[in-house]
Design a protein around this motif. Structure first.
Motif, PDB file in Angstrom:
ATOM      1  N   LYS A 243      85.846  38.307  52.170  1.00  0.00           N
ATOM      2  CA  LYS A 243      86.378  39.573  51.684  1.00  0.00           C
ATOM      3  C   LYS A 243      86.759  40.471  52.847  1.00  0.00           C
ATOM      4  N   GLU A 246      91.789  42.632  51.681  1.00  0.00           N
ATOM      5  CA  GLU A 246      91.819  42.173  50.293  1.00  0.00           C
ATOM      6  C   GLU A 246      93.103  41.422  49.963  1.00  0.00           C
ATOM      7  N   ASP A 630      83.138  47.699  45.156  1.00  0.00           N
ATOM      8  CA  ASP A 630      83.464  46.470  44.430  1.00  0.00           C
ATOM      9  C   ASP A 630      83.034  46.548  42.967  1.00  0.00           C
TER      10      ASP A 630
END
Length: 820
Positions: A243, A246, A630
């Motif tokens: 991650k 993105e 998130d």
């Protein structure tokens, strides 16, 4: 906010508009080719002679090495080629290329039968065993961290050095060096170091980082160090997706890695007393978010011993020319391996030849312990990242004593260089100019004038509008910020004005009280994330003449309390008096007469409840930048209209709920949705109903209905759904000519349902073009983003209520965005 960031914004700002000095690290890079064919040779072994420090060439035959130790030469070896060596110069950067000659042997005939790639069985064992070594599988663990982060300006050449505005800063070029990874010259600008304690517990989930010591060149704000710790750089090779930038990159040891990578078994050797295999990996397809590099894996536990991953060439990522990750692992006991050393390298550039930045981070993991009890005082902390109150330690002796690896003389000089820059008189001028560009205000002593984009605008009610505003600076106070503005419209010949203040009781967790008074023109039914009416860009992008602006008197007070990271309340009192216009009248028709009202007046109190787990902010003295989360974000608003309070005529209650979430879906990009619903209880005039957020500009707004006009629909009970999917170039990356543009596909759709009771019209007549939602409202779009890296253009269709006047069935909307 400005006092935290402006120092580095100014340095970055004027450097973006030499000579190479000697370093204290031996750096070697180069390219290896076949002497006969001149083709690059991949997977060639390159080592410092008589050492275990080495690497292999990539698919372009390129390599780089660096060391603090003394070695006099490098050796190059490859099966089928003659061994070669070359002398090197200690403590210098040097570029050394090789042309290898074939080593020809006479061999008897060999029959080769097709069989499985020998790297594949090893890869399957890595995947089978990787959960054993994934830190997330442990019940609990703690360790100590040392982090060092450095920011550099790159592509520093003689032309750059001779820029006129750098005349007073020529001394900084004594610090220029060369990157062994890219070969670019660079000038160090910023260095920070920190020590921290990290705690993890699986059930219940606890993740905390306690920063105990920090040192930041040029900045005396310890809160900035939270962004250099472990919590903000989470790359875990055991996860399928990394991650970073993105929606992330496919890990070379992902469960489905064979779909994205080619693997090669390169070598085997002892690392310490462990026999290991070396496997190289390269992308299968161009522009996918993948890596190239190699890894060493233990032959019995199939634990990763070390790995080097470099961003694949031509990946569809903005502003990142290069990205390199190096990890080293060590056995904590006979079977468990844990990360011990980490190096990250980023090359940020608009293009490869323009001036940009290097970001370098080094982390050492120490005193690793498993299955330990997390102290209660740590688990009860409300923030995930905590900076000790006295964390700033500038004493050089402390750092010399505690660093696991000493700084090079060049790294130590960065601190001295930064202090020297701040002493140059012209620096203050640059600081103000760049600060105005970045923060929209120009600082004059105790005050800041701005924002500059509101000095002039125009609309159909005011004609040309001129506005002068400002606020107190941090030089005035770091607790109290006072703001005021005055505006004048040429057409309506009327002054508007406003004033207020914000008082900060605490920055983290945030506790603040605010008061604002406003006597100005506003657009009702506009979403709060749109450009304001008095913004010059809003005027330019308007697609319809806007006669729907109204004059309001608004008194607002609020108290905001952040209880812990991700959970906050805001209690707001509003007194609002709205004046009618000939286009937005307040009238009630009867069989015999028409009654006209001078205003609509209400007093209301609203409670906002916001929950966003692990939401992160970059905090200034008064303002803060939301870095997102998130997790889903929930907002609940409870509003009560207070009749007979300050002349309020209405008693009513409102409830609204907003739920938003962004979900990564691997190689398919990411999906975003927003659910919004609410209801109005009581009887109110139409300005106090839910006026659904329209958009009468060519700008794209995620939180508005882009094909709906202002004052087109109203409801007292409603629900809406917004869906958006970003494919990140999934299709365009596979089209040979189109993929060079690095465009990305995006689709979206919005739907709205609602009811509107006739009882509200008993107070004030609805405008002629204000409708209720008898059927669902729909609109959809297909767009291309990443046009010239910053533009998104959507082709939008309105799919319902096509018989309304003055609407568009089809339109183009544009968004300016900065995304990786």
């Amino acid at each position: 906010m400005k006092k935290i960031f402006l120092f580095w914004i100014i340095i970055i700002g004027f450097l973006l508009t030499g000579t190479v000095s000697i370093g204290q690290i031996t750096k070697v890079r180069g390219k290896i080719i076949d002497a006969n064919t001149l083709e690059p040779l991949p997977f060639v072994n390159v080592t410092f002679k008589n050492s275990t420090i080495g690497t292999i060439t990539n698919t372009d035959g390129e390599y780089f090495l660096e060391t603090r130790n003394y070695y006099d030469s490098i050796s190059v070896s490859f099966v089928g080629y003659k061994l070669q060596s070359q002398f090197i110069h200690k403590n210098h950067f040097q570029e050394i290329n090789f042309a290898l000659e074939s080593n020809i042997f006479e061999l008897e005939e060999i029959v080769i039968l097709p069989t499985e790639n020998p790297a594949h069985p090893i890869l399957r064992n890595i995947i089978t065993n990787k959960e054993k070594h994934n830190p997330k599988k442990f019940d609990s663990y703690v360790y100590k961290l040392y982090n060092k982060v450095e920011i550099d300006v790159n592509n520093v050449d003689e032309e750059f050095k001779n820029q006129g505005f750098l005349r007073d800063f020529q001394f900084i070029f004594d610090y220029v060096d060369t990157s062994v990874i890219t070969g670019k010259s660079y000038l160090p600008l910023f260095i920070t170091e920190s020590f921290s304690d990290y705690y993890f517990n699986k059930n219940p989930k606890v993740e905390r980082e306690f920063i105990t010591a920090t040192k930041i060149s040029g900045i005396e704000n310890a809160s900035l160090s939270q962004f250099t710790g472990k919590m903000y750089q989470k790359i875990n090779i055991f996860e399928n997706f990394q991650k970073v930038f993105e929606p992330g990159f496919v890990s070379p040891i992902a469960n489905f890695g064979l779909n994205h990578y080619k693997y090669y078994l390169i070598d085997s050797a002892f690392i310490g007393n462990k026999w290991c295999y070396q496997i190289s990996f390269v992308p299968k397809r161009k522009q996918e978010r993948t890596f190239r590099g190699d890894l060493w894996v233990n032959d019995t536990t199939f634990a990763i011993v070390k790995i080097k991953m470099r961003m694949a060439k031509n990946v569809n990522v903005n502003y990142i020319n290069d990205f390199l990750v190096e990890y080293e692992y060590a056995p904590v006991d006979d079977s468990l391996w844990f990360l011990t050393n980490e190096k990250l390298f980023f090359d940020f550039n608009i293009t490869d030849r323009t001036t940009g930045f290097f970001g370098k981070k080094t982390t050492n993991y120490m005193d690793i312990r498993f299955n330990v009890d997390i102290p209660k005082e740590i688990t009860e902390l409300k923030e995930n990242v905590i900076v000790k109150e006295d964390a700033i330690i500038n004493d050089g002796n402390y750092w010399d004593e505690h660093r696991p690896i000493s700084l090079t003389p060049k790294e130590k000089d960065i601190y001295k260089m930064v202090d020297s820059i701040k002493q140059v008189p012209i620096f203050k001028t640059y600081e103000k100019l760049v600060g105005m560009f970045a923060m929209y205000y120009y600082e004059v002593g105790l005050f800041e004038i701005g924002p500059y984009y509101k000095f002039f605008s125009f609309n159909e009610i005011e004609g040309n509008r001129f506005r002068l505003g400002g606020r107190t600076s941090n030089n005035f106070s770091k607790k109290l910020m006072i703001n005021a503005h005055v505006a004048y419209g040429i057409e309506d010949e009327r002054f508007k004005y406003g004033a207020g203040f914000l008082y900060m009781f605490n920055k983290n967790p945030r506790t603040a009280f605010e008061f604002q008074y406003l006597n100005d023109i506003q657009q009702l039914g506009k979403n709060p994330y749109s450009l304001t009416e008095d913004n010059i860009f809003s005027s330019i992008l308007q697609r319809n003449p806007n006669y729907k602006l109204t004059m309001v008197n608004d008194i607002m007070t609020s108290f905001e309390k952040e209880w812990f990271q991700g959970f906050s309340n805001k209690l707001t009192f509003n007194y609002l008096s709205i004046e009618p216009t000939e286009y937005i009248p307040f009238q009630k028709s009867t069989p015999t007469d028409t009654i006209y009202y001078d205003d609509v007046t209400t007093s209301e109190i609203k409670l906002n409840i916001r929950f966003a787990k692990n939401e992160k902010y970059l905090r200034g003295e008064f303002e803060r930048i939301n870095l997102g989360t998130d997790a889903p974000v929930l907002n609940v608003n409870l509003t009560a209209g207070l009749k007979d309070v300050f002349g309020s005529d209405y008693e009513y209650y409102k409830v609204s709920v907003n739920f938003a979430h962004k979900i990564p879906v691997g190689t398919l990009g990411y999906f975003k949705y927003i659910l919004d619903a609410g209801q109005v209880f009581g009887t109110v005039p139409y300005p106090l109903l839910k006026l659904h957020e329209g958009n009468e500009s060519y700008a794209f707004y995620r939180y508005a209905f882009n094909m709906m006009n202002f004052y087109e629909f109203a409801s007292d009970r409603y629900a809406s759904l917004y869906l958006e999917h970003h494919f990140q170039g999934l299709l365009f990356n596979k089209i040979p000519l189109i993929r060079k543009l690095k465009w990305r596909e995006v689709i979206s759709a919005k739907g709205l349902i609602g009811d509107l009771s006739d009882r509200h019209e008993s107070i004030v007549d609805f405008p002629q073009e204000l409708y209720s939602l008898n059927d669902p409202y729909w609109e959809a779009s297909v767009g291309i983003e990443n046009i010239f890296k910053i533009f998104r253009v959507d082709a939008m269709w309105r799919l319902s209520y096509l018989d309304h006047d003055n609407i568009e069935n089809f339109g183009l909307r544009v968004l300016v965005q900065f995304v990786f």
